[in-house]
Structures are given as C-alpha cells and as structure tokens.
Scaffold this active site. Structure first.
Site, PDB file in Angstrom:
ATOM      1  N   LYS A   1      93.720  82.232  47.355  1.00 46.47           N
ATOM      2  CA  LYS A   1      94.544  81.433  48.274  1.00 46.47           C
ATOM      3  C   LYS A   1      94.429  79.942  47.958  1.00 46.47           C
ATOM      4  O   LYS A   1      95.419  79.231  47.804  1.00 46.47           O
ATOM      5  CB  LYS A   1      94.102  81.730  49.714  1.00 46.47           C
ATOM      6  CG  LYS A   1      94.674  80.795  50.744  1.00 46.47           C
ATOM      7  CD  LYS A   1      96.169  80.955  50.878  1.00 46.47           C
ATOM      8  CE  LYS A   1      96.756  79.817  51.676  1.00 46.47           C
ATOM      9  NZ  LYS A   1      98.146  79.995  51.994  1.00 46.47           N
TER      10      LYS A   1
ATOM     11  N   GLY B   1     109.088  63.710  44.012  1.00 45.97           N
ATOM     12  CA  GLY B   1     109.387  63.196  45.348  1.00 45.97           C
ATOM     13  C   GLY B   1     108.346  62.197  45.792  1.00 45.97           C
ATOM     14  O   GLY B   1     107.612  61.632  44.965  1.00 45.97           O
TER      15      GLY B   1
ATOM     16  N   CYS C   1      99.251  72.429  54.705  1.00 48.28           N
ATOM     17  CA  CYS C   1      98.440  73.254  53.798  1.00 48.28           C
ATOM     18  C   CYS C   1      97.919  72.510  52.579  1.00 48.28           C
ATOM     19  O   CYS C   1      96.707  72.438  52.381  1.00 48.28           O
ATOM     20  CB  CYS C   1      99.256  74.464  53.364  1.00 48.28           C
ATOM     21  SG  CYS C   1      99.899  75.379  54.758  1.00 48.28           S
TER      22      CYS C   1
ATOM     23  N   LYS D   1     109.122  68.482  54.869  1.00 51.63           N
ATOM     24  CA  LYS D   1     110.108  69.122  53.992  1.00 51.63           C
ATOM     25  C   LYS D   1     111.224  69.632  54.899  1.00 51.63           C
ATOM     26  O   LYS D   1     111.076  69.610  56.135  1.00 51.63           O
ATOM     27  CB  LYS D   1     109.476  70.247  53.186  1.00 51.63           C
ATOM     28  CG  LYS D   1     109.010  71.423  54.013  1.00 51.63           C
ATOM     29  CD  LYS D   1     108.590  72.549  53.101  1.00 51.63           C
ATOM     30  CE  LYS D   1     108.357  73.810  53.885  1.00 51.63           C
ATOM     31  NZ  LYS D   1     108.038  74.943  53.047  1.00 51.63           N
TER      32      LYS D   1
END
Ligand code: UGA
Length: 451
Positions: free
Chosen positions: A207, A256, A263, A324
């Site tokens: 993860k 960007g 996260c 986002k």
C-alpha cells in the site's frame, strides 16, 4: 456473507456500499451519531460520484445498514473490516493509529465468536502483527485472525476503482482468512482481477509503496516541467513520449502544482518515519516530499511573475481549490498554500469551485466565493486554474476575456489549449509548456560544453 465495516469515511463507506453490490450483507458502523443519522436519511456526508445512488439502492434492498452500535454489527459477521482514519500524527508525521486500536479494542470487547479482523485503513508495516498481539492479550479465549486488505481507490472514481480494480491485495496468515477474503472478492473473478495473497507485512508495505511510487512519478514530471519551461520543450509531449514506453506507463504523468489529498502527503511521510525507525534510508522518497512542498510555494512565484510582479491590490480569480476534481476534499490541497500566500501579498481572491465551497469556507478565510467561473473572473487581473474540473475545459475564453480587467491566464493544470487562449487575447502561462507559452523564454544561452 455478512461483514461489518468500522468507519464511514471514504474508504469505509465506498467499500461497504461496493461489498453490498457484490451481494454481501454489510453493516457500516461509526461513532459519529450525526454521520450515521445522515446516512440513515439517505444523505451522503462526502461528495463521491455515484455513491448516493449505490447506497440508496442497497439500503432499500436491506443489504446495507448503518449503526453506531459495534456489538450487534460484528455479531455473526464473517469478517470485520477496520476502515477508520490514520491521519498524520501531529508533530512527527507517523501514522496516528489511535482510531485503529480503539476500534480493535472495542471489537475485542464485543466479540462473541472466533472472527477475522481485516485492516482496510492504511496502516504502517507491523500494525497487523500488533493487532494480533492485542487480540491475544484481550481475548485469549477466542481465535481472532488478522488480515490486511489495503484499498487503492481514488477519490472521485472510488466506486469504479473498487468494482474494477487493477488488483486486490490480501495479507493473510491462515487458510481460513484466505478463504474468507477470496469468497468476498469472488465477483471480481468474472473480470479476471488478480488477487494477490501475501504475508500481512508485505500487504501493508504494498500500500505505502504504491502511493510513494505514484507521488514520485508525479514529482518526476513536475521537475521535468520546470526544465521544459527553460529549454522550450512541452512537458505534455514529453509525458506522452515516455509514457508510451510500457515500462513507464502513461498514467500519473500530468504536471501540476504538486500532489495533495488525504493520502500521498501523509503516506510518503509515514513511510519515511517507518524506514527511519528501522534504520533504513529512503532518500528518493525524502526528496519527493521536499520537492513537492517547495513546489506549492514555487507556484506562487509563477503567478506573481505572470502578473508582472504586481499583486498588491490586484484581483485574482482562482478556478478550483479542491486537491483534484470530482471531490469536495481540500486536504493538503496546493490551494491551501497558494491562496493564503497571494492574500499575504495583498491580492483580493475570488474563487469558484464546483464542490469545494463548503470545506473551503472554513479553510480559506477572506476569499470571495462565486457561483460560477465567469462571476469569479469579472474584473480580475489574473485568472489562475488550480484544479482541472471539467467545467473549466469548456470555458468560453472570448467571454472570459471580455470580463477580466487584465488578460493574464495562469493554467497550473494545463487545462487550456495555449494557442486558443492566446487567440482569445490572454497572456498564457501553463506548466512545462515552454514550447507553446505566450511568454516563451529564449532557450538558455549555450553553456560549458559548446563553448
Ligand atoms: C490516491 C491513490 O491514487 C489511490 O490509489 C489510493 O487508494 C489513495 O490515494 C489512498 O491511499 O487512499 P487520491 O488521493 O484520491 O488517491 O488521489 P489521486 O488521484 O491519486 O491524486 C493525488 C494527487 O496527485 C492530487 O493532488 C492530484 O492532482 C495529483 N496528481 C495526480 C498530479 O498532480 N498528476 C497526476 O498525473 C496525477
């Protein structure tokens, strides 16, 4: 099958609703009574496309229930998922596991039969092992099995990510745990989803490694964008050119203003802390974190430069403030650094964001909230795109040009076609678009080697 999902945040609520879609009977539990009351009335506390319908459908079918009571929810469950938050611990960046352990203790207190407890929350390597010890200590009378089943869903496309994942990761210790998780995810066999069974430690690390790698990929293209601007190259084409190499892949190469969200910022730092605690240096990730932090501040300079250095008393229209598109989430959004910095320079900020206002009002004091993009850019001395919401792509630039005071467009998500923006009369600044920018810098004078 029957499961309990502890925690009704993004991961818990989406996973719960999606397991219900797989035909599982799900009870979602949360201590926050107001959240549960809201869900019971069919209202969704977060903005996630498709979630409201999915929840409504399975509530109506009786497959999805909400409760503040953990005891009855876990009674008879084939698996109990822990999907509570693991925010950054204030001060040191370690993942804060207090909610995970509080949930585990409550599970231990209430269990009346052997059970499988699965962490879905993002937890540092070793947490599964600690939970197993905790269960042995609190309930020596019961066989409580532990597994790790990290979630890879993205906000904004969370349901699709759950229903059609690239893979499912299950860290297990026993055959029973493996069989239960395999049964829960059986519907994904139809679309041939790889299900990888590993040890608990490996699953926990997969993860973090995934999020860190993606953060690194974004940071790589962001730094290359800086170089593109100076040498007159186009980062979009560089990204496409390298992304077509199957070993690299095309996704997560959009330059960007720096990655944000709940996260990547938290998980990169948490993995660094884990590595430090074990005496291992992760220098790449360390650099990624530093470069990304610095980048948000760099963007302020980019905006100020595009405005000719004059910001005090000027009006700036900011389009998009969420980290986002397709989410109302503002956590670690670059806007939280960029907007206050522009305000500190004396700018008046007008914002339009399709979903960000509710959260944004608390986090961005002193800005003027507008009902649509045109209202935001009326009389503006610069228009700054911070989030690539789809509605901005269709903006009528001629109309926008007529409404602004000065035609300065700073497009930090490369939403607009620069030629079109320039034709509409804007001075255009994108990210890494040295080849097409209105302010195209001359390629740097030849250095060293060519002399
Ligand atoms: C991320 C991961 O993508 C999920 O797989 C994971 O499950 C999730 O974290 C989590 O750990 O829970 P999320 O934070 O929802 O999902 O958002 P992303 O779509 O990954 O975007 C993260 C940030 O990177 C955003 O600020 C986005 O603007 C930025 N980004 C993303 C770029 O700047 N360029 C890109 O090419 C992609």
């Amino acid at each position: 099958m029957r499961i309990a999902m502890i925690g009704t945040g993004y991961v818990g609520l989406v996973s719960g609703a999606c397991f219900a879609e797989f035909g599982v009977e799900v009870t979602c539990v949360d201590k926050a009574a107001e959240k549960i009351a809201m869900l019971e009335q069919g209202r969704i506390p977060i903005y996630e496309p498709g979630l409201e319908d999915l929840v409504a459908r399975h509530r109506a079918a009786g497959r999805l229930r909400f409760s503040t009571e953990l005891g009855p929810a876990i009674d008879g469950a084939d698996a109990v998922f822990i999907a509570v938050g693991t925010p950054s611990r204030r001060g040191d960046g370690h993942a804060d596991l207090s909610y995970v352990f509080a949930a585990a203790e409550e599970i231990a207190r209430n269990l009346r039969h052997p059970a499988l407890v699965v962490t879905k929350s993002t937890v540092p390597v070793g947490t599964g092992r600690r939970l197993a010890r905790l269960f042995r200590r609190l309930r020596p009378d019961l066989a409580i099995d532990v597994a790790s089943n990290p979630e890879f869903l993205r906000e904004g496309s969370a349901i699709e990510d759950f229903m059609r994942p690239d893979r499912v990761i299950c860290g297990v210790e026993t055959e029973e745990a493996r069989a239960t998780l395999a049964a829960l995810y059986r519907p994904l066999n139809l679309i041939e989803t790889p299900i990888l069974f590993t040890t608990i430690e490996t699953a926990e690390l997969i993860k973090y490694a995934t999020n860190c790698f993606l953060a690194m990929k974004i940071t790589f293209i962001n730094e290359l964008a800086d170089l593109c601007e100076v040498v007159g190259a186009d980062v979009q084409q560089v990204a496409r050119g390298i992304g077509l190499d199957g070993r690299i892949g095309r996704k997560f190469l959009h330059a960007g203003p720096g990655y944000g969200g709940s996260c990547f910022p938290k998980d990169t730092v948490a993995l660094l802390r884990t590595a430090e605690a074990h005496g291992v240096a992760l220098r790449l990730i360390d650099t990624v974190v530093q470069v990304n932090e610095a980048r948000k501040r760099r963007m302020v300079k980019k905006i100020v430069d595009a405005m000719g250095g004059e910001v005090a008393g000027r009006r700036i229209a900011v389009l998009g403030v969420t980290f986002k598109p397709n989410t109302d989430d503002m956590r670690e959004s670059p806007s939280l650094v960029i907007v206050p910095a522009l305000q500190a320079e004396g700018a008046e900020i007008r914002v339009f964001d399709p979903e960000g206002r509710r959260e944004g009002e608390k986090l961005l004091p002193g800005v003027v909230w507008c009902g649509d993009p045109y209202e935001a850019l009326t009389g503006a001395d610069a228009v700054v795109v911070l989030t690539e919401w789809n509605v901005f792509r269709g903006l009528d630039l001629e109309r926008a040009r007529a409404l602004v005071r000065r035609p300065v467009l700073v497009d930090l998500r490369n939403v607009f076609d620069p030629e079109r923006a320039i034709r509409a009369g804007f001075a255009y600044t994108g990210v890494g678009r040295g080849a097409v920018s209105a302010h195209r810098p001359e390629p740097r004078a030849a250095t060293g080697d060519e002399r």
